[in-house]
Write a protein that holds these residues in place. Structure first.
Motif, PDB file in Angstrom:
ATOM      1  N   VAL A 168       0.826  -1.219   0.000  1.00 34.03           N
ATOM      2  CA  VAL A 168       0.000   0.000   0.000  1.00 34.03           C
ATOM      3  C   VAL A 168       0.860   1.269   0.000  1.00 34.03           C
ATOM      4  O   VAL A 168       1.487   1.596   1.002  1.00 34.03           O
ATOM      5  N   PRO A 169       0.906   1.964  -1.115  1.00 35.84           N
ATOM      6  CA  PRO A 169       1.613   3.255  -1.116  1.00 35.84           C
ATOM      7  C   PRO A 169       0.834   4.277  -0.294  1.00 35.84           C
ATOM      8  O   PRO A 169      -0.368   4.108  -0.066  1.00 35.84           O
ATOM      9  N   TYR A 170       1.529   5.300   0.170  1.00 33.28           N
ATOM     10  CA  TYR A 170       0.856   6.320   0.964  1.00 33.28           C
ATOM     11  C   TYR A 170       0.695   7.601   0.175  1.00 33.28           C
ATOM     12  O   TYR A 170       1.607   8.036  -0.529  1.00 33.28           O
ATOM     13  N   LEU A 171      -0.485   8.155   0.313  1.00 30.39           N
ATOM     14  CA  LEU A 171      -0.776   9.453  -0.284  1.00 30.39           C
ATOM     15  C   LEU A 171       0.049  10.524   0.388  1.00 30.39           C
ATOM     16  O   LEU A 171       0.252  10.486   1.602  1.00 30.39           O
ATOM     17  N   SER A 172       0.469  11.488  -0.389  1.00 23.35           N
ATOM     18  CA  SER A 172       1.039  12.655   0.262  1.00 23.35           C
ATOM     19  C   SER A 172       0.067  13.807   0.102  1.00 23.35           C
ATOM     20  O   SER A 172      -0.815  13.781  -0.744  1.00 23.35           O
ATOM     21  N   ALA A 173       0.231  14.795   0.912  1.00 29.34           N
ATOM     22  CA  ALA A 173      -0.636  15.960   0.841  1.00 29.34           C
ATOM     23  C   ALA A 173       0.111  17.111   1.467  1.00 29.34           C
ATOM     24  O   ALA A 173       1.028  16.913   2.274  1.00 29.34           O
ATOM     25  N   LEU A 174      -0.283  18.297   1.073  1.00 25.47           N
ATOM     26  CA  LEU A 174       0.297  19.503   1.669  1.00 25.47           C
ATOM     27  C   LEU A 174      -0.820  20.305   2.317  1.00 25.47           C
ATOM     28  O   LEU A 174      -1.871  20.508   1.703  1.00 25.47           O
ATOM     29  N   LYS A 175      -0.569  20.726   3.534  1.00 24.74           N
ATOM     30  CA  LYS A 175      -1.471  21.711   4.147  1.00 24.74           C
ATOM     31  C   LYS A 175      -0.640  22.883   4.645  1.00 24.74           C
ATOM     32  O   LYS A 175       0.395  22.680   5.297  1.00 24.74           O
ATOM     33  N   VAL A 176      -1.107  24.066   4.336  1.00 26.70           N
ATOM     34  CA  VAL A 176      -0.404  25.276   4.763  1.00 26.70           C
ATOM     35  C   VAL A 176      -1.384  26.171   5.509  1.00 26.70           C
ATOM     36  O   VAL A 176      -2.450  26.501   4.980  1.00 26.70           O
ATOM     37  N   GLY A 177      -1.026  26.519   6.723  1.00 23.86           N
ATOM     38  CA  GLY A 177      -1.844  27.445   7.508  1.00 23.86           C
ATOM     39  C   GLY A 177      -1.251  28.846   7.407  1.00 23.86           C
ATOM     40  O   GLY A 177      -0.045  29.018   7.566  1.00 23.86           O
ATOM     41  N   LEU A 178      -2.111  29.817   7.104  1.00 24.92           N
ATOM     42  CA  LEU A 178      -1.651  31.200   6.954  1.00 24.92           C
ATOM     43  C   LEU A 178      -2.396  32.081   7.937  1.00 24.92           C
ATOM     44  O   LEU A 178      -3.639  32.110   7.931  1.00 24.92           O
ATOM     45  N   GLN A 179      -1.665  32.780   8.771  1.00 26.87           N
ATOM     46  CA  GLN A 179      -2.341  33.747   9.653  1.00 26.87           C
ATOM     47  C   GLN A 179      -2.308  35.130   9.018  1.00 26.87           C
ATOM     48  O   GLN A 179      -1.266  35.593   8.568  1.00 26.87           O
ATOM     49  N   PHE A 180      -3.480  35.754   8.980  1.00 23.95           N
ATOM     50  CA  PHE A 180      -3.586  37.125   8.478  1.00 23.95           C
ATOM     51  C   PHE A 180      -4.000  38.047   9.623  1.00 23.95           C
ATOM     52  O   PHE A 180      -4.664  37.604  10.562  1.00 23.95           O
ATOM     53  N   ARG A 181      -3.591  39.294   9.489  1.00 26.82           N
ATOM     54  CA  ARG A 181      -3.823  40.225  10.595  1.00 26.82           C
ATOM     55  C   ARG A 181      -5.294  40.581  10.772  1.00 26.82           C
ATOM     56  O   ARG A 181      -5.707  41.058  11.813  1.00 26.82           O
ATOM     57  N   ARG A 182      -6.061  40.384   9.722  1.00 28.16           N
ATOM     58  CA  ARG A 182      -7.505  40.573   9.866  1.00 28.16           C
ATOM     59  C   ARG A 182      -8.215  39.561   8.983  1.00 28.16           C
ATOM     60  O   ARG A 182      -7.637  39.050   8.023  1.00 28.16           O
ATOM     61  N   ARG A 183      -9.470  39.322   9.300  1.00 20.09           N
ATOM     62  CA  ARG A 183     -10.253  38.329   8.549  1.00 20.09           C
ATOM     63  C   ARG A 183     -10.883  39.005   7.343  1.00 20.09           C
ATOM     64  O   ARG A 183     -12.096  39.199   7.279  1.00 20.09           O
ATOM     65  N   PHE A 184     -10.010  39.324   6.371  1.00 22.47           N
ATOM     66  CA  PHE A 184     -10.490  40.090   5.214  1.00 22.47           C
ATOM     67  C   PHE A 184     -11.536  39.310   4.428  1.00 22.47           C
ATOM     68  O   PHE A 184     -12.407  39.883   3.795  1.00 22.47           O
TER      69      PHE A 184
END
Lengths: 532, 532
Positions: free
Chosen positions: A364-380
């Motif tokens: 069973v090969p494993y899936l890869s995935a990318l997750k990136v969390g970005l903090q912004f100074r306001r919830r535009f």
């Protein structure tokens, strides 16, 4: 209704008033007759009847599969111990918050700079309503849930090659496709072109249905009107006082909608795995792992890196090193072993199992995935664009942008998911970049959808699952062929060892799969123990 | 990526890395060019520039319209006073909890027996994402919001005359209609029957779109398969371990779906007023009214029943009685009056306005509605049926059953909305019944959908809006003709009096309409004051 009467309708008063006093059992029979019982493979809390007579079980991995096994086996009278690689419970059930650090394979270490209360779930982040086992454990362990918004009609669908790269509101694509399809079918129906396929009686009803469902006018046309705007949005929204009447918006043409290929995202909101109502734990997904961890306490030995799994007729011996100092080695023995180590890791560990299980572990090969969390100074996205939670999809290499479902409309900074993409799917090799470079690329790409990115960015963190040391991938990626050839061998008890985890389920990559697999495995193990 | 590097991506680092350093203004221009500005008639907090020079305003009614006016006028320097009939702020923004009592017209008094934390919102209960003014006041006043679930795919659509009265899961009706419509159109397209309507190039794309959107197989058929089950639900859900593969469910036939007429409810989930993401205040809708009330404090005089509204060139005089003792009468004078009293009540009060405004006040009938809150000893809809929040619709006289969106999966008792129906729409005359009888009828009817009703019922409360003393109906019910003839006259300032409320907006029955109407009215009033 004369005078001043105080009425408080109570159950006792009313059962007689409504002329029925059937008991609970009759009610449930009636319910079953109506076919209302919730469909779920989970049949409620597991019952492990019978005395295990002091049998011991060593559980490998304190993810949800391992901790479910440990909890239930302990409750059934087993002597249980868990070995876990990380210094925390949960495994892929994991949340990053300000102050956390994360070191990926290769040594790059990131410090999370999120403001208090903000977080990223690098692994699982949403719970479907029909994941009954997981929901049951949340309830039993006191984990508070809140809705996770999958479909937000006001979020975007975006393609770099459609509408000159301008993102479209989901509501517009959804309403316009449905409207145009309804118009085409209604007109074909009217013109007698469906007479072979649809009876005369159904034809009338079909026209009614298409008019309602497609927001068609009396001539079965889908066109600019207050009616269609009631679904796709107005050109000018209604207001208060004089001169505040709304005005209709102009639908996109059928050809534009079709050629944009944005329709391909619509079913992401209708698949049973993503249907409302979905949930997330209040405060981060790891609230679940932490709750399991608290319930198990000292049963879990953290920082233990398994290096060898041996068995003979008498029991199981597991060798492990201190994860922080791999020269420090120890062993743990037990009568039985429930191994929940991901196959990506387990395939690298010497293990005494037969050839069929070993072949399955390696298949069973494993899936890869990318997750990136970005903090912004306001919830535009909330303040400027009225996007509260949900997901925008794009064909850019970031895949999607997901907006936080907590703290909505509260102001202040916010963390959004700036990318959730599967490695290789789009030609980008995020995993080969340094973490800061991944964040920078994701910011650069996402600014095509949210230009505010550049002015409002504060800090970010990137998790590329191929570099996550404890899984080397995000989930088992079974092909149909591999499943047909190896799945049953993977699940079968091999001597004194049984495997469990999402990889040993028909719900791959889901926490529910991990739990159901674990319950199934310990059920079979227990039968063997009390039956033998 | 050599060695152990600590990387914390910050905004400062990355702006240069991504090769852009445009300022905030440039970003917003770019955003506007992309057409992303949120559509809303609300343009942000009102600005009342210019000195009112000590002018006084008497506001009638402490609902959201009245309190918005009072708050903004006070902030702009006016001397403000509010007269309110009830002993609480909010008006129709109202929540009933355990311990509350409610006396309706006719004198019937109900005590609410709900458990702590449970509630019924008899009036407004949901907030659309595009009600930007209301959301802005929630943010400014610190009212916490949480998602309101309108569409729950696992809730029911029900007709007494379809499927032998068996409720159908929304997901099944939704998937099956979409699938059958897609199949019909795809086959007609393939057979060349749409050649006049669709170009050859679009035809190919249309077939792709229908296959994706309709869950059709390679032959464009919608039929039992794991593909269609991925939308409508499985016969046997997937699980863990061996033998846990899912099995497909059988779609309903096109004819069955059409004749059931259940498709008529589907657009209730797609209309812009009910699209995700919707909100409710945490703890009950009246959190908004209470927050306004706290901000205004002593400005509001509660328990004041207005009996006469007079004006002359010099000012306004309002006569009012103590609501608890109508023999106790007083007067209040001011330079101007903002009257937010519902037209159903105002039409009965002598008021010095010209014939056009008086005719407008008398021109609007009020909708009635029934809401019944039912407390059950356990959340059987969650536990037995996996229904978490959302709404089931039925053609029975209860109209709908709405499940609570708070405390989901937490166990314990729960309050659901057992009926939300508009008087007369279904031949039932709930308002003429005693409250306990309404509750009993609603229980009796609803048991056709949830047989557990009978065994699990605890207590209930019923609000029939025609009998609510402070409104005598739930909202102004403008006909197109009445609006054309009278709306502008209703909104126009008459001497020193201006009206406001949902009735003076194009968002009738919505709190947003009340606020936008109020902002519009005080904007015009202020212009007159500072301009005069």
């Amino acid at each position: 209704m004369a005078g001043d009467q105080t009425v408080k309708a109570t159950r006792r008063d009313l059962l007689s008033m409504i002329g029925m006093a059937a008991g609970s059992a009759a009610m449930y029979r009636a319910m079953t007759t109506l076919g209302l019982a919730a469909g779920s493979d989970y049949a409620g809390p597991i019952r492990l009847d019978g005395d295990p007579k002091g049998a011991s079980v060593l559980v490998l991995g304190a993810g949800l599969a391992g901790m479910t096994a440990a909890l239930e086996l302990r409750n059934a009278g087993y002597e249980v111990k868990v070995l876990e690689f990380n210094e925390r419970p949960g495994g892929r059930n994991w949340t990053l918050r300000g102050g956390d650090t994360y070191t990926e394979l290769g040594g790059a270490r990131q410090s999370c700079g999120f403001a208090p209360g903000l977080y990223l779930n690098p692994g699982p982040w949403r719970i479907p309503y029909h994941h009954r086992a997981l929901l049951d454990y949340c309830r039993r362990l006191g984990v508070a849930l809140e809705p996770f918004v999958q479909l937000n009609h006001n979020a975007y669908l975006h393609s770099a090659s459609a509408f000159d790269g301008r993102p479209q509101r989901i509501r517009a694509i959804k309403a316009d496709l449905q409207g145009h399809v309804s118009e085409l079918l209604a007109k074909a129906t009217q013109q007698g072109k469906l007479d072979e396929a649809v009876s005369a009686e159904d034809k009338e009803m079909l026209l009614h249905a298409l008019r309602s469902w497609g927001a068609l006018d009396d001539d079965y046309a889908y066109k600019a009107s207050l009616l269609t705007s009631a679904y796709r949005g107005h050109a000018k929204d209604p207001g208060g006082g004089p001169g505040a009447a709304p005005t209709p918006s102009e639908p996109l043409g059928l050809s534009e909608v079709l050629r944009s290929r944005l329709w391909r995202y619509l079913q992401n909101f209708s698949a049973i795995e993503f249907q409302t109502t979905m949930f997330q734990p209040v405060g981060g997904m790891d609230m679940i792992g932490k709750a399991f961890g608290r319930a198990l306490g000292e049963v879990i030995r953290y920082g233990a890196k398994v290096t060898r799994i041996q068995q003979d007729g008498g029991g199981v011996t597991v060798t492990y090193a201190d994860a922080a100092d791999t020269s420090s080695v120890a062993q743990e023995k037990a009568d039985w072993c429930v191994c929940t180590i991901p196959l990506s890791i387990l395939s690298q560990i010497p293990i005494d199992v037969g050839a069929p299980m070993k072949a399955a572990i390696d298949a069973v090969p494993y899936l890869s995935a990318l997750k990136v969390g970005l903090q912004f100074r306001r919830r535009f996205w909330e303040e400027d664009e009225a996007i509260y939670g949900g997901i925008s999809y794009t064909d850019l290499p970031i895949g999607q942008i997901a907006y936080p479902n907590a703290g909505m409309n509260g102001g202040g900074p916010g963390v959004l998911l700036g990318a959730y993409t599967f490695e290789g799917a789009n030609g980008y090799e995020f995993a080969s970049m340094a973490p800061a470079e991944r964040v920078a690329r994701v910011l650069d790409i996402g600014a095509a959808i949210h230009p505010q990115y550049r002015a409002e960015f504060d800090n970010g963190i990137a998790v590329a699952w191929h570099r996550v040391p404890f899984t080397l991938g995000c989930a088992g990626n079974w092909s149909e062929e591999a499943r047909a050839a190896h799945y049953d061998d993977l699940c079968r008890i091999d001597g004194r060892i049984v495997l469990a985890g999402e990889h040993a389920s028909y719900l791959p990559a889901w926490q529910e799969g991990a739990i159901l697999s674990s319950l199934d495995a310990i059920g079979r193990l227990h039968e063997r123990v009390v039956g033998g």
